[in-house]
Design an enzyme around this catalytic site. Structure first.
Site, short mmCIF file in Angstrom:
data_model
loop_
_atom_site.label_atom_id
_atom_site.label_comp_id
_atom_site.label_asym_id
_atom_site.label_seq_id
_atom_site.Cartn_x
_atom_site.Cartn_y
_atom_site.Cartn_z
NE ARG A 32 4.40 8.27 -2.74
CZ ARG A 32 4.02 7.16 -2.15
NH1 ARG A 32 2.90 7.14 -1.44
NH2 ARG A 32 4.73 6.06 -2.26
CG ASP A 55 6.20 0.02 3.20
OD1 ASP A 55 6.70 0.92 2.49
OD2 ASP A 55 5.28 -0.71 2.81
CE LYS A 113 8.61 3.28 -0.49
NZ LYS A 113 7.87 2.42 -1.40
C1 S3P Z 1 3.52 -1.73 -1.86
C2 S3P Z 1 4.81 -1.68 -2.34
C3 S3P Z 1 5.84 -0.83 -1.78
C4 S3P Z 1 5.47 -0.31 -0.40
C5 S3P Z 1 4.05 0.15 -0.31
C6 S3P Z 1 3.09 -0.96 -0.68
C7 S3P Z 1 2.56 -2.60 -2.53
O1 S3P Z 1 6.02 0.28 -2.63
O2 S3P Z 1 6.33 0.73 -0.02
O3 S3P Z 1 3.73 0.58 0.99
O4 S3P Z 1 1.49 -2.87 -1.94
O5 S3P Z 1 2.84 -3.04 -3.65
P1 S3P Z 1 7.04 0.21 -3.89
O6 S3P Z 1 6.63 -0.95 -4.65
O7 S3P Z 1 6.85 1.47 -4.67
O8 S3P Z 1 8.39 0.12 -3.27
#
Ligand code: S3P
Length: 759
Positions: free
Chosen positions: A439, A632, A659
């Site tokens: 990632r 999500d 993701k």
């Molecule tokens: C999260 C932010 C999201 C989400 C992840 C949890 C967080 O990711 O997809 O499961 O806790 O800040 P991104 O901020 O990269 O979109």
């Protein structure tokens, strides 16, 4: 068994000679007999009675006290004598077996390897290529052949320490010998073996001997032992071991034992100070780390799951088989919010004072965060049924971890940690599992570098991240190129340590738990429109945190009810932060009958019970502004779309490709298996639903979750409307966010069976 006509042992030596018939040599003979070994077993021992007993017990065929009379025809010689007797036995062997053909393999069982290798070098000039030094990590406080135990080596490790020029077939034959006894054979070099054993075996024996001796001297009549309870017995069992053997080991492995004793004395003296000073935090920190390490060790021994096992072993493959049909009825409480659980540990650790967390998610992702802080010296009690107590160390109280911090599958942990660690005085390294290693981390490393951090990534900005400590960070004004709460949070955490103001502008609203929780800990974060900011150099003050249920986990049951005729489900105490409710908005637009009941605020976050009842859904164009608010939830929403009448169209969702898996592709591949029509584009997908409540919406089949927890759970709920079983591969990572998913799914009436899980 003795007398079987077929050799079932896998060890094909025709004549084995064991030199030294004690517990270890006797147990080797016993294990081989039980395994169906068909060769001859002879033994040589200075004690005639031991030989006689070995014959009487049926362990050996013949034996005597003179090596010269026994070596003829031996194909393998196992030296099982005490370490300090090894040199004279080898010298004797060199005399009686002067032209030992390479076919005769020599091995040993000694507990220290450097000294035994040195003996072989003195006697033979060099370690012969047909000699394979080894050490079975098994034993007992009992000694003598009478104590021989055929199961002594079963599931125990045998470490072989071959020299680089060893004859490969000799090595293989020694491996077969031990595998026949049920042992797990591994190889390491001599030096490493001696260091590892000094710590894991020699030091504990020394301590047990010393403790018992100290107490015994204090009480000549040994009266004190009458009152000794289980703790004493458990700790000192090994003090009953063979004194001669252990004297030899400590003489032979002096250097490594002394090094481990130094470390132990330093630890003991730290504990002594903590006891003297009544330093409850230091005591808790040590005991808690030790207690978790011990549980981890137990889980390794018992081959059960413990998140720390990720450090050592690949997870077993877990497959779900889900029967078609079923209902979706009842009241449920899904586990705590993952995003808030991570943040509660992070801010609690950096705060001054004690933070009590309720509702903490005991999933592998948030446990990885918790473990990482323990490794940085933070005392954390729990989790016990969602309760965690964090003894904050203040903004500058973290300690350098002993090695890389492993955050498993968790992108959130890695990205938020990178910000937080960039502000520390020490160097650190962040690593993760196979999925996380793919990632993108440039999205955090680049702006952190602008703040003055020095961060190395692997090629293409991928993990591991190496963060150099001691950087002077400066606040920046950052325009985020993507809507990411993780990037925003990373920069705010780094901003706590930066000089001046750190400002982050987001192209679309993303979850704001970091901002809310910082405010809750008394650290001002301001917001105007799309920009939030804070000043560096402040401090956090501990306070209670109540983590609501995770709307992302609740989503699977919202969709389950939304697609299944006759359903009526209430999900209790779900967090409905406005930056997280895309799923509620999208399902409502699709026509779902969804109501928020009992709305309230808990610890600065809005919470409600969500009731959802089945009504037919219709396909929609998903508004682009809802994408970050439901980021999500798309795997589950795609299943809703597959059950809605007409086409559901998603665009502006290219983030789904980075993701835990490429979620657009993973879902498209699974939908194809079920026979759901769809078209993918770079930033989205069109799904043609089948809204007929009278018939199954699609078929069954075998889909691959690619180790992505949300893909696995999405296809599990899809089965409610399938015509056949859906088999979902690679589901172990469901435990990262929703460890009791299968239990709750079963409770609402789904038929899920799990194959390949740890017992
Ligand atoms: C999260 C932010 C999201 C989400 C992840 C949890 C967080 O990711 O997809 O499961 O806790 O800040 P991104 O901020 O990269 O979109």
């Amino acid at each position: 068994m003795v007398g079987d006509s077929v050799n079932t042992s896998g060890c094909h030596e025709s004549r084995l000679l064991i030199v030294g018939l004690g517990l270890i040599g006797g147990s080797l003979a016993a294990a081989l007999r039980v395994a169906g070994f068909q060769g001859q077993i002879a033994a040589c021992d200075p004690d005639e009675q031991e030989i006689a007993r070995g014959i009487e017990m049926g362990l050996i065929d013949s034996g005597g006290t003179q090596l010269a009379e026994l070596v003829d025809d031996a194909t393998m010689v196992v030296l099982a004598v005490p370490v300090l007797a090894m040199e004279s036995v080898m010298a004797n062997l060199a005399e009686v077996l002067p032209n030992a053909s390479a076919d005769v393999v020599i091995t040993d069982v000694g507990s220290t390897k450097a000294t035994i290798r040195a003996c072989a070098q003195r006697v033979f000039g060099q370690v012969p290529t047909n000699m394979v030094l080894g050490h079975p990590i098994a034993g007992s406080e009992k000694s003598g052949v009478a104590a021989a135990n055929p199961r002594l080596y079963v599931d125990h490790k045998v470490i072989l320490t071959p020299e680089p020029n060893v004859d490969r077939s000799a090595l293989q034959r020694v491996r077969c010998l031990w595998e026949a006894c049920g042992a797990d054979v591994l190889e390491m070099d001599v030096e490493r073996h001696d260091q590892v054993l000094a710590r894991t075996s020699h030091l504990p024996h020394l301590l047990a001997f010393s403790l018992v001796d100290t107490l015994a001297r204090q009480d000549e009549r040994l009266d004190i032992f009458r009152y000794a309870a289980g703790g004493f017995r458990d700790f000192t069992r090994i003090a009953g071991s063979d004194p001669v053997m252990w004297r030899d080991i400590f003489i032979a492995n002096k250097e490594a034992v002394l090094a481990s004793l130094d470390d132990f004395e330093a630890g003991l003296s730290r504990l002594r100070h903590a006891v003297e000073a009544g330093d409850s935090d230091a005591l808790i920190a040590t005991f808690d780390r030790a207690s978790h390490a011990r549980h981890y060790f137990d889980s390794l021994l018992n081959k059960t799951s413990y998140q720390a096992e990720y450090h050592m072993q690949p997870q077993g493959k877990v497959t779900y088989r889900v029967q078609p049909g079923g209902q979706a009825q009842g009241r449920l409480r899904v586990p705590g919010d993952k995003s808030m659980s991570h943040r509660s540990i992070m801010l609690g650790a950096l705060a001054e004072g004690v933070t009590e967390v309720k509702g903490f998610l005991e999933g592998e992702d948030s446990l990885a965060t918790l473990q990482a802080f323990r490794e940085m010296g933070v005392a954390i009690e729990g989790p016990h049924q969602g309760k965690v107590t964090i003894h904050g160390v203040g903004m500058h109280g973290l300690k350098a971890p002993a090695g890389p911090l492993y955050v498993g599958n968790s992108g959130t942990a890695m990205r938020l940690f990178s910000g937080l660690l960039a502000g520390q005085a020490f160097d650190s390294e962040l690593t993760g599992d196979e999925s996380l290693t793919k990632r993108p981390m440039g999205r955090v490393a680049d702006p952190l570098r602008l703040m003055g951090a020095t961060i190395d990534t692997a090629e293409g900005g991928r993990p591991p991240l190496k963060i150099h400590g001691g950087a002077k960070l400066k606040g920046i004004d950052y325009d985020m190129p993507m809507a990411s709460a993780q990037v925003k949070s990373c920069l705010l955490l780094a901003g706590l340590y930066a000089e001046g103001e750190t400002r982050v502008r987001e192209p679309a609203p993303t979850r704001d738990h970091t901002e809310r929780m910082l405010n809750g800990f008394g650290y001002a974060v301001s917001r105007e429109g799309d920009t939030c900011w804070l000043q560096g150099g402040g401090k956090l003050t501990a306070g209670p945190i109540d983590v609501p249920s995770d709307i992302s986990s609740a989503t699977f049951f919202l969709v389950a009810a939304a697609i299944t005729p006759g359903s009526d489900i209430t999900l209790e105490h779900v967090g409905i932060n406005p930056t997280r409710i895309g799923v509620i908005n999208i399902l409502t637009l699709m026509g779902a009958d969804l109501a928020l009941e009992n709305q309230r605020e808990v610890g600065g976050e809005p919470v409600a019970d969500i009731r959802i009842r089945y009504v037919p859904l219709k396909g929609i164009d998903i508004p682009v502004d809802q994408v970050p608010l439901a980021i999500d939830e798309f795997p589950a929403l795609f299943i809703a779309a597959a059950n809605a009448e007409g086409v559901t169209r998603l665009r502006g969702a290219e983030e789904l490709r980075v993701k835990e898996s490429d979620r657009l592709q993973a879902m498209a591949d699974g939908l194809a298996v079920l026979g759901v029509q769809h078209t993918t584009v770079e930033d989205g997908i069109d799904i043609v639903g089948n809204g007929d409540a009278q018939k199954a919406s699609y078929g069954g089949g075998r889909v691959d979750s690619l180790g992505d927890h949300r893909i696995a759970m999405a296809f599990a709920i899809a089965s409610l409307r399938a015509s056949d079983d859906i088999i979902i591969e690679d589901c172990a990572n469901v435990a990262t966010s929703f460890p009791d998913f299968v239990e709750l799914a079963t409770r609402i009436g789904m038929g899920v069976s799990v194959e390949g899980a740890h017992e």
